[in-house]
Design a protein around this motif. Structure first.
Motif, mmCIF file in Angstrom:
data_model
loop_
_atom_site.group_PDB
_atom_site.id
_atom_site.type_symbol
_atom_site.label_atom_id
_atom_site.label_comp_id
_atom_site.label_asym_id
_atom_site.label_seq_id
_atom_site.Cartn_x
_atom_site.Cartn_y
_atom_site.Cartn_z
ATOM 1 N N ALA A 21 0.821 -1.227 0.000
ATOM 2 C CA ALA A 21 -0.479 -0.256 0.099
ATOM 3 C C ALA A 21 0.882 1.299 -0.299
ATOM 4 O O ALA A 21 0.949 2.511 -0.392
ATOM 5 N N LEU A 22 2.250 1.337 0.613
ATOM 6 C CA LEU A 22 2.537 2.603 0.951
ATOM 7 C C LEU A 22 2.855 2.336 -0.539
ATOM 8 O O LEU A 22 3.482 3.790 -0.775
ATOM 9 N N ARG B 5 1.188 3.778 6.745
ATOM 10 C CA ARG B 5 0.314 3.398 5.811
ATOM 11 C C ARG B 5 -0.945 4.215 5.805
ATOM 12 O O ARG B 5 -1.257 4.843 4.943
ATOM 13 N N ARG B 6 -1.057 4.356 7.229
ATOM 14 C CA ARG B 6 -2.247 5.540 6.932
ATOM 15 C C ARG B 6 -1.727 7.221 6.587
ATOM 16 O O ARG B 6 -2.773 7.583 6.228
ATOM 17 N N GLY C 230 -0.751 11.606 1.179
ATOM 18 C CA GLY C 230 -0.617 11.163 -0.245
ATOM 19 C C GLY C 230 0.677 11.436 -1.215
ATOM 20 O O GLY C 230 1.475 10.905 -0.247
ATOM 21 N N GLY C 231 0.651 11.695 -1.978
ATOM 22 C CA GLY C 231 2.467 12.668 -2.163
ATOM 23 C C GLY C 231 3.160 13.323 -0.872
ATOM 24 O O GLY C 231 4.907 13.325 -1.607
ATOM 25 N N ALA D 90 0.188 8.101 4.613
ATOM 26 C CA ALA D 90 0.162 8.248 3.122
ATOM 27 C C ALA D 90 -0.983 7.992 2.387
ATOM 28 O O ALA D 90 -1.478 8.448 1.302
ATOM 29 N N GLU D 91 -1.831 7.569 2.861
ATOM 30 C CA GLU D 91 -3.111 7.676 2.687
ATOM 31 C C GLU D 91 -4.428 8.701 2.696
ATOM 32 O O GLU D 91 -4.813 9.387 2.001
ATOM 33 N N ALA E 41 2.335 1.632 -3.634
ATOM 34 C CA ALA E 41 1.357 2.309 -4.594
ATOM 35 C C ALA E 41 0.726 3.414 -4.285
ATOM 36 O O ALA E 41 0.835 4.329 -4.868
ATOM 37 N N ARG E 42 0.849 4.282 -2.861
ATOM 38 C CA ARG E 42 0.749 5.375 -2.739
ATOM 39 C C ARG E 42 2.186 6.567 -2.985
ATOM 40 O O ARG E 42 2.045 7.823 -3.642
ATOM 41 N N VAL E 43 3.215 6.630 -2.493
ATOM 42 C CA VAL E 43 4.441 7.245 -2.607
ATOM 43 C C VAL E 43 5.743 6.680 -3.179
ATOM 44 O O VAL E 43 6.112 7.038 -3.306
ATOM 45 N N THR F 139 3.554 12.739 1.686
ATOM 46 C CA THR F 139 4.798 12.125 2.592
ATOM 47 C C THR F 139 5.447 11.869 2.857
ATOM 48 O O THR F 139 6.527 11.983 4.552
#
Length: 144
Positions: free
Chosen positions: A46-47, A73-74, A80-81, A76-77, A49-51, A83
């Motif tokens: 997940a991390l 992870r939270r 977003g960028g 980054a959700e 995918a986000r950053v 983070t």
């Protein structure tokens, strides 16, 4: 992993005793450790995918345990960028600040709920005391 049970599973598989091999293999893998590794993998996917890879590596460098990786992870959700910038500036404090903000918001909601319930209880107490002291309200009849 339990190495003794793993050796038993391999020995049973060599003897083509599949049921004993399956039972020994199940004993060899500890479900708690497998869940922990799986959760770390989910957080990292997940991390990434986000950053991106660099952001995931940066979060992995900042996190000291599995709980902090979940917080990253939270973060980054939510951010977003941005983070990576937050992690670079604040380090592991970025992971704690989100939890502190959540706790403060929860405390505000609990205090507001408590105040509403206290006001309703005070109203009910006032009505009850008024009826005890002055009696029930008079019945008003409509004039036709």
């Amino acid at each position: 992993m339990d190495t003794v049970a793993l050796k038993e599973a391999v020995a049973a598989a060599r003897a083509l005793d599949l049921s004993a091999a399956r039972l020994a293999a199940q004993r060899a893998i500890r479900p708690g450790a497998l869940r922990t590794i799986s959760s770390i993998g989910d957080d990292m996917v997940a991390l990434e995918a986000r950053v991106g890879r660099r952001g995931a590596a940066q979060a992995l460098g900042v996190a000291r345990d599995m709980g902090e990786l979940g917080r990253a992870r939270r973060l980054a959700e939510g951010m977003g960028g941005r983070t990576r910038a937050a992690l670079k500036l604040l380090g592991s404090a970025a992971l704690v600040l989100g939890d502190i903000a959540g706790l403060l918001l929860q405390a505000v909601w609990l205090a507001a709920g408590w105040m509403v319930m206290a006001a309703l209880a005070a109203r009910r107490l006032g009505l009850t005391l008024g009826r005890i002291i002055w009696g029930p309200p008079p019945v008003r009849r409509a004039v036709l």
